[in-house]
Motif scaffolding. Structure first.
Motif, PDB file in Angstrom:
ATOM      1  N   VAL A 168      44.170  20.071  34.889  1.00 14.57           N
ATOM      2  CA  VAL A 168      45.322  20.356  34.032  1.00 14.57           C
ATOM      3  C   VAL A 168      46.589  20.330  34.874  1.00 14.57           C
ATOM      4  CG1 VAL A 168      46.398  21.994  32.442  1.00 14.57           C
ATOM      5  CG2 VAL A 168      43.903  21.767  32.506  1.00 14.57           C
ATOM      6  N   THR A 169      47.551  19.509  34.480  1.00 20.17           N
ATOM      7  CA  THR A 169      48.819  19.401  35.205  1.00 20.17           C
ATOM      8  C   THR A 169      49.963  19.648  34.230  1.00 20.17           C
ATOM      9  OG1 THR A 169      47.833  17.694  36.625  1.00 20.17           O
ATOM     10  CG2 THR A 169      50.227  17.968  36.713  1.00 20.17           C
ATOM     11  N   PRO A 170      50.839  20.640  34.517  1.00 13.84           N
ATOM     12  CA  PRO A 170      51.974  20.886  33.619  1.00 13.84           C
ATOM     13  C   PRO A 170      52.964  19.729  33.632  1.00 13.84           C
ATOM     14  CG  PRO A 170      51.575  22.753  35.090  1.00 13.84           C
ATOM     15  CD  PRO A 170      50.771  21.614  35.624  1.00 13.84           C
ATOM     16  N   LEU A 171      53.724  19.611  32.573  1.00 14.18           N
ATOM     17  CA  LEU A 171      54.819  18.647  32.512  1.00 14.18           C
ATOM     18  C   LEU A 171      56.080  19.263  33.105  1.00 14.18           C
ATOM     19  CD1 LEU A 171      54.206  17.205  28.947  1.00 14.18           C
ATOM     20  CD2 LEU A 171      54.259  15.856  31.050  1.00 14.18           C
ATOM     21  N   THR A 172      56.818  18.452  33.843  1.00 11.41           N
ATOM     22  CA  THR A 172      58.064  18.912  34.445  1.00 11.41           C
ATOM     23  C   THR A 172      59.056  19.319  33.356  1.00 11.41           C
ATOM     24  OG1 THR A 172      57.710  17.361  36.268  1.00 11.41           O
ATOM     25  CG2 THR A 172      59.919  18.283  36.034  1.00 11.41           C
ATOM     26  N   ARG A 173      59.753  20.421  33.558  1.00  8.78           N
ATOM     27  CA  ARG A 173      60.727  20.894  32.574  1.00  8.78           C
ATOM     28  C   ARG A 173      61.779  19.840  32.303  1.00  8.78           C
ATOM     29  NH1 ARG A 173      61.903  27.250  34.153  1.00  8.78           N
ATOM     30  NH2 ARG A 173      59.753  27.991  33.838  1.00  8.78           N
ATOM     31  N   PRO A 174      62.242  19.734  31.054  1.00  9.93           N
ATOM     32  CA  PRO A 174      61.912  20.577  29.898  1.00  9.93           C
ATOM     33  C   PRO A 174      60.550  20.285  29.288  1.00  9.93           C
ATOM     34  CG  PRO A 174      63.383  18.840  29.202  1.00  9.93           C
ATOM     35  CD  PRO A 174      63.238  18.691  30.694  1.00  9.93           C
ATOM     36  N   GLY A 175      59.886  19.245  29.722  1.00  4.75           N
ATOM     37  CA  GLY A 175      58.537  18.980  29.250  1.00  4.75           C
ATOM     38  C   GLY A 175      58.475  18.649  27.764  1.00  4.75           C
ATOM     39  N   LEU A 176      57.285  18.858  27.213  1.00  2.00           N
ATOM     40  CA  LEU A 176      57.063  18.643  25.789  1.00  2.00           C
ATOM     41  C   LEU A 176      56.465  19.907  25.193  1.00  2.00           C
ATOM     42  CD1 LEU A 176      55.476  15.057  25.634  1.00  2.00           C
ATOM     43  CD2 LEU A 176      57.810  15.697  25.027  1.00  2.00           C
ATOM     44  N   HIS A 177      56.813  20.176  23.969  1.00  2.00           N
ATOM     45  CA  HIS A 177      56.223  21.311  23.269  1.00  2.00           C
ATOM     46  C   HIS A 177      56.140  20.981  21.779  1.00  2.00           C
ATOM     47  CE1 HIS A 177      60.552  22.071  22.690  1.00  2.00           C
ATOM     48  NE2 HIS A 177      60.170  22.584  21.540  1.00  2.00           N
ATOM     49  N   ARG A 178      55.411  21.797  21.067  1.00  2.00           N
ATOM     50  CA  ARG A 178      55.330  21.645  19.618  1.00  2.00           C
ATOM     51  C   ARG A 178      55.459  23.015  18.983  1.00  2.00           C
ATOM     52  NH1 ARG A 178      49.022  20.553  17.950  1.00  2.00           N
ATOM     53  NH2 ARG A 178      48.135  22.365  18.983  1.00  2.00           N
ATOM     54  N   THR A 179      55.980  23.041  17.765  1.00  2.00           N
ATOM     55  CA  THR A 179      56.170  24.285  17.027  1.00  2.00           C
ATOM     56  C   THR A 179      55.132  24.368  15.921  1.00  2.00           C
ATOM     57  OG1 THR A 179      58.537  24.283  17.497  1.00  2.00           O
ATOM     58  CG2 THR A 179      57.771  25.672  15.677  1.00  2.00           C
ATOM     59  N   ILE A 180      54.365  25.440  15.930  1.00  2.27           N
ATOM     60  CA  ILE A 180      53.312  25.662  14.935  1.00  2.27           C
ATOM     61  C   ILE A 180      53.822  26.646  13.895  1.00  2.27           C
ATOM     62  CG2 ILE A 180      50.919  26.352  14.564  1.00  2.27           C
ATOM     63  CD1 ILE A 180      51.348  23.903  16.415  1.00  2.27           C
ATOM     64  N   ALA A 181      53.588  26.328  12.641  1.00  2.00           N
ATOM     65  CA  ALA A 181      54.018  27.210  11.546  1.00  2.00           C
ATOM     66  C   ALA A 181      52.853  27.456  10.596  1.00  2.00           C
ATOM     67  CB  ALA A 181      55.187  26.598  10.784  1.00  2.00           C
ATOM     68  N   LEU A 182      52.939  28.573   9.906  1.00  2.00           N
ATOM     69  CA  LEU A 182      51.975  28.930   8.873  1.00  2.00           C
ATOM     70  C   LEU A 182      52.630  28.629   7.530  1.00  2.00           C
ATOM     71  CD1 LEU A 182      49.151  30.157   8.585  1.00  2.00           C
ATOM     72  CD2 LEU A 182      50.212  32.403   8.475  1.00  2.00           C
ATOM     73  N   ALA A 183      51.958  27.827   6.702  1.00  2.00           N
ATOM     74  CA  ALA A 183      52.547  27.380   5.441  1.00  2.00           C
ATOM     75  C   ALA A 183      51.702  27.806   4.251  1.00  2.00           C
ATOM     76  CB  ALA A 183      52.702  25.853   5.444  1.00  2.00           C
ATOM     77  N   HIS A 184      52.367  28.082   3.145  1.00  2.00           N
ATOM     78  CA  HIS A 184      51.690  28.319   1.867  1.00  2.00           C
ATOM     79  C   HIS A 184      52.621  27.909   0.741  1.00  2.00           C
ATOM     80  CE1 HIS A 184      54.075  31.921   0.798  1.00  2.00           C
ATOM     81  NE2 HIS A 184      54.001  32.235   2.083  1.00  2.00           N
ATOM     82  N   ARG A 185      52.081  27.779  -0.463  1.00  2.00           N
ATOM     83  CA  ARG A 185      52.892  27.389  -1.598  1.00  2.00           C
ATOM     84  C   ARG A 185      53.912  28.471  -1.930  1.00  2.00           C
ATOM     85  NH1 ARG A 185      49.135  25.217  -6.407  1.00  2.00           N
ATOM     86  NH2 ARG A 185      51.156  25.387  -7.441  1.00  2.00           N
TER      87      ARG A 185
END
Length: 294
Positions: free
Chosen positions: A258-275
């Motif tokens: 496992v090798t980290p990405l150099t800043r700022p790197g990549l990220h993703r935002t996880i959300a909880l969704a409902h109707r």
């Protein structure tokens, strides 16, 4: 015909006495007698033969008694099952999530939820955010864990941000280290690497390809088209490197570097969704609370 009338009728039939029946169900005797008479008028038949000190069922009463008992028993069953749901003793939660979240985020949360509410069935559907949004909209899911921004924004959905997760580069320990052996890898360093890539429609594919293009190059795929487990397996076999969520990499065990990405790197935002137009069931709301408090 009213439900309470059947209760009064069964009480008189079982006690063979109007006053004792009234005492048994905690109602005034005149009120009980009036309701029995109203029931007889509704049915068009006498239910009891009334003689001083002797109450017996007529043929109509004998026919009604087992049916009334069954109706009352069914009502008790319905009341009990609803209370079970309200008290989180039974029921189900239909949860959608991307495959990477099923691997990384969900196992610990679902184990804690199952330990607390063992009677609740957990129905999990894996898919990309686009598919999960569609399933939510048609009512096939109660909740879904999706990646923001949504591929097709929908005003009919409510989303609550859950976490922001870093992405890392995974490779085989037997292969040369990516990024010339540095402790972190730049996106630009991936130009010289062969990538193991997810199938089309996978959120991580779109994110990785867009990052490479922003650096001015097209990624070179060694293998493409897999789900998360397949991608990790191909990386372990030395076919190439892959960009995956940090939680997935941490859970993937031996056989991966496992090798980290150099800043700022990549990220993703996880959300909880409902109707937005339908409140999730009680059990789903409890799972939602546990996910938000994790």
């Amino acid at each position: 015909m009213q439900f309470t009338q059947l209760q009064y009728f069964v009480a008189v039939a079982e006690t063979r006495h109007f006053t004792r029946a009234a005492d048994l169900i905690h109602v005034a005797q005149p009120s009980l007698s009036q309701q029995i008479k109203a029931l007889e008028r509704e049915l068009g038949a006498d239910l009891f033969l009334r003689a001083r000190g002797n109450i017996t069922l007529t043929d109509a009463g004998e026919a009604l008694l087992p049916l009334a008992r069954r109706i009352l028993a069914d009502a008790d069953t319905a009341r009990h099952e609803v209370q079970e749901l309200v008290q989180l003793r039974s029921g189900r939660v239909r949860l959608g999530a991307t495959p990477s979240l099923c691997t990384g985020l969900l196992p610990d949360v679902l184990r804690a939820f199952h330990d607390r509410y063992p009677g609740i069935r957990l129905l999990i559907e894996e898919g990309g955010s686009h598919d999960l949004v569609r399933e939510l909209a048609r009512g096939a899911l109660d909740l879904a864990l999706v990646v923001l921004p949504l591929p097709t924004p929908s005003p009919a959905l409510t989303t609550v941000e859950l976490l922001r997760e870093d992405l890392v580069v995974v490779s085989s320990p037997e292969a040369p280290k990516p990024g010339a052996g540095r402790r972190t890898v730049r996106i630009a360093d991936l130009e010289g690497e062969r990538l193991v890539m997810f199938r089309h429609g996978y959120d991580l594919r779109e994110l990785t390809v867009a990052a490479c293009r922003a650096e001015g190059f097209e990624p070179d795929f060694a293998v493409e088209g897999g789900e998360m487990d397949a991608v990790l397996g191909f990386v372990r076999a030395g076919l190439g490197v892959a960009v995956v969520p940090r939680m997935v990499a941490a859970r993937s065990g031996r056989g991966l570097r496992v090798t980290p990405l150099t800043r700022p790197g990549l990220h993703r935002t996880i959300a909880l969704a409902h109707r937005s137009d339908v409140a999730p069931p009680r059990a789903a709301r409890e799972l939602q609370r546990m996910l938000l408090e994790r």
